[in-house]
Design a protein around this motif. Structure first.
Motif, PDB file in Angstrom:
ATOM      1  N   TYR A 110       0.820  -1.213   0.000  1.00 14.68           N
ATOM      2  CA  TYR A 110       0.000   0.000   0.000  1.00 14.68           C
ATOM      3  C   TYR A 110       0.856   1.265   0.000  1.00 14.68           C
ATOM      4  CZ  TYR A 110      -3.987   2.976   1.285  1.00 14.68           C
ATOM      5  OH  TYR A 110      -4.966   3.937   1.316  1.00 14.68           O
ATOM      6  N   MET A 125      -5.071   9.204   1.441  1.00 13.75           N
ATOM      7  CA  MET A 125      -5.204   7.745   1.547  1.00 13.75           C
ATOM      8  C   MET A 125      -5.164   7.276   3.002  1.00 13.75           C
ATOM      9  SD  MET A 125      -2.732   6.610  -1.634  1.00 13.75           S
ATOM     10  CE  MET A 125      -2.884   4.833  -1.433  1.00 13.75           C
ATOM     11  N   GLY A 126      -5.444   5.970   3.185  1.00 21.43           N
ATOM     12  CA  GLY A 126      -5.221   5.341   4.465  1.00 21.43           C
ATOM     13  C   GLY A 126      -6.250   5.630   5.527  1.00 21.43           C
ATOM     14  N   ARG A 127      -7.426   6.116   5.106  1.00 22.70           N
ATOM     15  CA  ARG A 127      -8.513   6.273   6.069  1.00 22.70           C
ATOM     16  C   ARG A 127      -9.633   5.326   5.670  1.00 22.70           C
ATOM     17  NH1 ARG A 127      -9.736  12.164   5.849  1.00 22.70           N
ATOM     18  NH2 ARG A 127      -9.366  11.768   3.651  1.00 22.70           N
ATOM     19  N   THR A 186      -3.781  16.953  10.067  1.00 20.72           N
ATOM     20  CA  THR A 186      -3.016  16.151  11.039  1.00 20.72           C
ATOM     21  C   THR A 186      -3.809  15.965  12.323  1.00 20.72           C
ATOM     22  OG1 THR A 186      -0.947  16.947  10.135  1.00 20.72           O
ATOM     23  CG2 THR A 186      -0.859  16.056  12.354  1.00 20.72           C
ATOM     24  N   ASN A 187      -4.585  16.986  12.694  1.00 17.46           N
ATOM     25  CA  ASN A 187      -5.414  16.906  13.899  1.00 17.46           C
ATOM     26  C   ASN A 187      -6.425  15.767  13.746  1.00 17.46           C
ATOM     27  OD1 ASN A 187      -7.513  17.285  15.793  1.00 17.46           O
ATOM     28  ND2 ASN A 187      -6.932  19.441  16.023  1.00 17.46           N
ATOM     29  N   LEU A 188      -6.200  14.705  14.542  1.00 20.30           N
ATOM     30  CA  LEU A 188      -6.971  13.478  14.382  1.00 20.30           C
ATOM     31  C   LEU A 188      -8.459  13.689  14.629  1.00 20.30           C
ATOM     32  CD1 LEU A 188      -6.538  10.461  13.811  1.00 20.30           C
ATOM     33  CD2 LEU A 188      -6.227  10.120  16.269  1.00 20.30           C
ATOM     34  N   VAL A 189      -8.791  14.566  15.579  1.00 24.03           N
ATOM     35  CA  VAL A 189     -10.203  14.772  15.907  1.00 24.03           C
ATOM     36  C   VAL A 189     -10.922  15.451  14.730  1.00 24.03           C
ATOM     37  CG1 VAL A 189     -11.815  15.793  17.548  1.00 24.03           C
ATOM     38  CG2 VAL A 189      -9.611  14.928  18.349  1.00 24.03           C
ATOM     39  N   LYS A 192     -11.304  12.906  11.903  1.00 26.09           N
ATOM     40  CA  LYS A 192     -12.412  11.973  12.121  1.00 26.09           C
ATOM     41  C   LYS A 192     -13.767  12.673  12.022  1.00 26.09           C
ATOM     42  CE  LYS A 192     -10.069   8.457  14.918  1.00 26.09           C
ATOM     43  NZ  LYS A 192     -10.675   7.262  14.323  1.00 26.09           N
ATOM     44  N   GLY A 257     -13.129  12.630  20.890  1.00 30.47           N
ATOM     45  CA  GLY A 257     -12.537  13.906  21.274  1.00 30.47           C
ATOM     46  C   GLY A 257     -13.437  15.102  21.028  1.00 30.47           C
TER      47      GLY A 257
ATOM     48  N   ARG B  42      -4.314  19.462  20.928  1.00 34.62           N
ATOM     49  CA  ARG B  42      -3.545  20.133  19.877  1.00 34.62           C
ATOM     50  C   ARG B  42      -2.278  20.766  20.408  1.00 34.62           C
ATOM     51  NH1 ARG B  42      -7.485  24.142  16.945  1.00 34.62           N
ATOM     52  NH2 ARG B  42      -8.870  22.385  17.320  1.00 34.62           N
ATOM     53  N   LEU B  45       0.423  18.881  19.069  1.00 33.34           N
ATOM     54  CA  LEU B  45       0.709  19.146  17.658  1.00 33.34           C
ATOM     55  C   LEU B  45       1.540  20.411  17.500  1.00 33.34           C
ATOM     56  CD1 LEU B  45      -2.770  18.366  16.046  1.00 33.34           C
ATOM     57  CD2 LEU B  45      -0.744  16.916  16.115  1.00 33.34           C
ATOM     58  N   ILE B  53       4.759  13.837  15.167  1.00 32.67           N
ATOM     59  CA  ILE B  53       3.384  13.312  15.209  1.00 32.67           C
ATOM     60  C   ILE B  53       2.791  13.323  13.804  1.00 32.67           C
ATOM     61  CG2 ILE B  53       1.047  13.696  16.097  1.00 32.67           C
ATOM     62  CD1 ILE B  53       2.352  14.958  18.590  1.00 32.67           C
ATOM     63  N   ALA B  54       3.021  14.431  13.086  1.00 26.14           N
ATOM     64  CA  ALA B  54       2.484  14.533  11.721  1.00 26.14           C
ATOM     65  C   ALA B  54       3.064  13.428  10.846  1.00 26.14           C
ATOM     66  CB  ALA B  54       2.805  15.904  11.134  1.00 26.14           C
ATOM     67  N   LYS B  57       1.428  10.151  11.787  1.00 27.34           N
ATOM     68  CA  LYS B  57       0.077   9.989  11.231  1.00 27.34           C
ATOM     69  C   LYS B  57       0.161   9.635   9.748  1.00 27.34           C
ATOM     70  CE  LYS B  57      -4.522  12.074  10.890  1.00 27.34           C
ATOM     71  NZ  LYS B  57      -4.851  12.522   9.545  1.00 27.34           N
ATOM     72  N   HIS B  58       1.096  10.279   9.066  1.00 29.29           N
ATOM     73  CA  HIS B  58       1.265   9.981   7.639  1.00 29.29           C
ATOM     74  C   HIS B  58       1.658   8.512   7.436  1.00 29.29           C
ATOM     75  CE1 HIS B  58       1.929  10.874   3.461  1.00 29.29           C
ATOM     76  NE2 HIS B  58       3.128  10.321   3.522  1.00 29.29           N
ATOM     77  N   TRP B  60       1.050   6.079   9.501  1.00 24.16           N
ATOM     78  CA  TRP B  60      -0.159   5.319   9.870  1.00 24.16           C
ATOM     79  C   TRP B  60      -1.060   5.168   8.636  1.00 24.16           C
ATOM     80  CZ3 TRP B  60      -2.659   2.875  13.911  1.00 24.16           C
ATOM     81  CH2 TRP B  60      -4.047   2.761  13.800  1.00 24.16           C
ATOM     82  N   GLU B  61      -1.187   6.259   7.879  1.00 25.62           N
ATOM     83  CA  GLU B  61      -2.089   6.244   6.729  1.00 25.62           C
ATOM     84  C   GLU B  61      -1.520   5.453   5.550  1.00 25.62           C
ATOM     85  OE1 GLU B  61      -4.144  10.544   7.796  1.00 25.62           O
ATOM     86  OE2 GLU B  61      -2.736  10.399   6.141  1.00 25.62           O
ATOM     87  N   LEU B  71      -8.754   2.802  15.765  1.00 26.61           N
ATOM     88  CA  LEU B  71      -8.126   3.955  16.414  1.00 26.61           C
ATOM     89  C   LEU B  71      -9.274   4.791  16.970  1.00 26.61           C
ATOM     90  CD1 LEU B  71      -5.352   5.369  16.850  1.00 26.61           C
ATOM     91  CD2 LEU B  71      -5.869   6.733  14.830  1.00 26.61           C
ATOM     92  N   PHE B 132       2.905   9.537  17.504  1.00 24.40           N
ATOM     93  CA  PHE B 132       1.524   9.704  17.022  1.00 24.40           C
ATOM     94  C   PHE B 132       0.545   8.963  17.938  1.00 24.40           C
ATOM     95  CE2 PHE B 132      -1.865   7.708  14.312  1.00 24.40           C
ATOM     96  CZ  PHE B 132      -2.656   8.842  14.197  1.00 24.40           C
ATOM     97  N   TYR B 135       0.178  10.822  21.187  1.00 24.70           N
ATOM     98  CA  TYR B 135      -0.717  11.970  20.967  1.00 24.70           C
ATOM     99  C   TYR B 135      -2.180  11.521  20.953  1.00 24.70           C
ATOM    100  CZ  TYR B 135      -3.558  14.553  17.530  1.00 24.70           C
ATOM    101  OH  TYR B 135      -4.589  15.139  16.850  1.00 24.70           O
ATOM    102  N   ALA B 136      -2.472  10.428  20.230  1.00 25.48           N
ATOM    103  CA  ALA B 136      -3.857   9.949  20.147  1.00 25.48           C
ATOM    104  C   ALA B 136      -4.380   9.554  21.527  1.00 25.48           C
ATOM    105  CB  ALA B 136      -3.937   8.762  19.180  1.00 25.48           C
ATOM    106  N   ILE B 139      -5.869  12.435  23.697  1.00 23.90           N
ATOM    107  CA  ILE B 139      -7.092  13.145  23.307  1.00 23.90           C
ATOM    108  C   ILE B 139      -8.166  12.839  24.348  1.00 23.90           C
ATOM    109  CG2 ILE B 139      -8.967  13.109  21.586  1.00 23.90           C
ATOM    110  CD1 ILE B 139      -6.749  12.592  19.467  1.00 23.90           C
TER     111      ILE B 139
END
Lengths: 464, 150
Positions: A110, A125-127, A186-189, A192, A257, B42, B45, B53-54, B57-58, B60-61, B71, B132, B135-136, B139
């Motif tokens: 991937y 990608m990747g979500r 980048t902010n996960l909340v 989502k 969150g 944040r 971040l 962290i950024a 996350k990248h 991770w994706e 997650l 990352f 950080y998660a 939250i």
């Protein structure tokens, strides 16, 4: 079939069924990986099989919706489609993009796919469910725009009916909401939160308009009930879908969150979400009861009734089961979620696409009203096999989910994830057998296109 | 349905209801966006580890981790929840890194159980993934999951 250009629906329906088969095969692979962890490892890891399973589902449903629209919009508008050529061209663009994307999932890792498709330039990608490479997403937008343009021009020129209007609102909403898939902070909340604007507002929002209008169209055709009555039902059903479903998005904002008031908004409004589905069941059955004619295509009527029942059970009842926040606190992200997802997608969306295919395909292939007796009998068998298999899959996953929640989240000394999974094996095996039963049903369904297709049409007399 | 209830009444309920609840949803969204800075960690971040962290996350994706794991409860149900994995491993970054390294370097053949793909991560990438996940885990998720097992 009254307009030549309705024929452009054929490749869409065929393409949808081809991807349906791929979806089920990869579902069976995943089901086996749940009990034989290293099955096909490392060639097809679970995450790859899952991408194919879910993405094939989404794309084939979209193809089914498009085929449905190309079939019913000209007939409702009482005019030929604006550009049959554009519709055919877009089918091949869409089908090629889907094929290349699946090939990409299967042939390279991937992360390599992300590299070669330039994900760096606009990382999307990747979500979950939005795994497609960014260029595929752009392709989907192009296809959707061409599709909406084609339909819009047709409707503008022709008769405006409520069914066409509701279908168009649903399809435009689908395209607009998909644009949120390009927003990936980048902010996960935040990521989502707006990811749900695609996922929830699709399946529990605008897709319900598409579902409602296809159901209304088929019911007018097979029952002969007055359009005024059917369109009144359609409006009130989709009104309830939006009234409950838009704020109902909040049931996804309990634990990611977002502020805690979503537990109130989400619980209350999503508890109302079964209402439109229940109304759909009442609608379908009472229209059939009040029918003014007996349509020789009895299997199309069966699919329409079945869709209304299974959508209510899968989306309505199984959704309600874990939608209140105090319950969802324990069930969130467990096999119960999977149980609900399976029956809801099958009942609401798979079955409605099969309903329109069942109604339209005989006409598109040159029949005057319906397939032969033999074809219909086979298709009725496939209806029951697939529907019972999906009910079993849902029940086994529900049992697995309850046990999982108990072992992993309720017990005083909770088990780790994998230890809990080991206790669920028997349910996963039973789910896999039900999956094989589903595949048999699907193969019978495909056979019903070919076995007995030279025989004369069923008539009302022969089925009475 | 009764004759007195007409199609145009039904249509008006649809348009009125859809419009009203769409506006309400937008208002709640606006309020949520304003409330998020207190909830969404944040600060991490914006801290010096923000870029890590950024990057995490990248990674991770582009490795499709969500295809097996959840997650914050969302994703696939084949492998453990990772939103709180940092806490599960004693809020210890080295323990998380060690765990990732161990799982991706298992031999390809001969282990008949669910496995993690053999990702080729550098130490730097593993550190970014761990940051990352830390950080998660920080939250504010209103107390979810119910326990450390996720």
């Amino acid at each position: 079939m009254q307009y030549q250009s309705q024929k452009v629906a054929i490749p869409y329906f065929v393409g949808a069924i081809v991807l349906f088969v791929a979806q089920i095969l990869f579902g069976l692979i995943m089901g086996l990986q749940y009990v034989m962890g290293d099955f096909l490892f490392p060639e097809i890891p679970f995450n790859v099989a899952r991408m194919v399973h879910t993405n094939a589902l989404i794309v084939w449903l979209l193809m089914g919706f498009m085929g449905a629209a190309y079939y019913l919009v000209p007939e409702e508008a009482e005019t030929e489609l604006h550009s049959p050529f554009l519709a055919k061209l877009m089918f091949w663009v869409f089908f090629a993009a889907a094929g290349l994307t699946v090939a990409g999932y299967l042939l390279v890792p991937y992360s390599t796919l992300a590299d070669i498709t330039g994900n760096e330039l606009l990382p999307t990608m990747g979500r979950e469910f939005l795994e497609q490479p960014t260029i595929t997403k752009i392709g989907i937008v192009v296809v959707a725009l061409a599709f909406l343009y084609n339909l819009g021009m047709t409707i503008l020129r022709g008769r405006k009916t409520a069914i066409n209007l509701v279908l168009m609102i649903g399809l435009v909403g689908l395209a607009v909401l998909f644009l949120f898939s390009f927003y990936n902070p980048t902010n996960l909340v935040l990521d989502k939160f707006f990811w749900w604007w695609v996922v929830h507002l699709w399946v529990e929002g605008v897709w319900e308009l598409i579902l409602g209008s296809i159901l209304a169209f088929v019911l007018i055709k097979v029952t002969g009930v007055d359009r005024e009555i059917i369109e009144k039902w359609l409006y009130i059903i989709i009104a309830m879908a939006f009234i409950s479903g838009i704020i109902g998005t909040g049931h996804h904002f309990f634990w990611i969150g977002t502020p805690e008031y979503w537990q109130w908004w989400g619980s209350i409004f999503s508890a109302l979400e079964p209402i439109p589905f229940f109304m759909m069941t009442i609608f379908a059955f009472s229209m059939v009861k009040q029918r003014r004619r007996n349509h020789p295509n009895r299997v199309a009527t069966l699919w329409a009734l079945g869709a209304s029942v299974m959508a209510f059970l899968g989306a309505g009842v199984w959704g309600f089961m874990h939608t209140l926040s105090p319950v969802n606190y324990y069930t969130h992200g467990s096999q119960l979620t999977a149980a609900h997802g399976h029956m809801a997608f099958y009942g609401a969306y798979v079955m409605i696409v099969l309903t329109i295919i069942s109604y339209a395909m005989p006409l598109l292939r040159g029949r005057t009203a319906a397939n032969s007796e033999r074809q219909q009998t086979l298709e009725i068998w496939s209806f029951w096999l697939m529907t019972i298999a999906m009910t079993l899959i849902t029940l086994f996953l529900t049992a697995a989910g309850i046990l999982q929640v108990w072992l992993q989240r309720v017990l005083d000394s909770p088990l780790p994830f994998m230890a809990a999974q080991d206790q669920l094996t028997v349910f996963y095996w039973m789910r896999e057998f039900a999956g094989v039963m589903f595949l048999i049903g699907l193969l019978l369904y495909i056979a019903s296109f070919f076995v007995g297709d030279k025989e004369p049409e069923a008539s009302v007399k022969t089925i009475a | 349905m009764s004759e007195a209830f007409t199609k145009s009444m039904a249509r008006n309920i649809f348009y009125g209801g859809a419009f009203f609840f769409l506006l309400l949803f937008l208002a709640l969204t606006f309020d949520t966006i304003n409330a998020l800075p207190k909830l969404d960690n944040r600060a991490a971040l914006e801290s010096p580890v923000g870029p890590q962290i950024a990057k995490g996350k990248h990674l991770w994706e582009v490795n499709n981790c969500i295809g097996c794991h959840t997650l914050l409860g969302e994703g696939a149900y084949f492998a453990p929840e990772l939103g709180n994995v940092y806490k599960r491993y004693g809020s210890n970054l080295d323990a998380v890194k060690g765990r990732i390294k161990g799982l991706i370097s298992l031999p390809a053949e001969g282990i008949p159980m669910r496995r993690m793909p053999r990702f080729k991560f550098t130490d730097e990438e593993i550190a970014a993934l761990a940051e990352f996940l830390k950080y998660a885990s920080e939250i504010n998720t209103s107390g979810w999951p119910p326990n450390d097992q996720g």
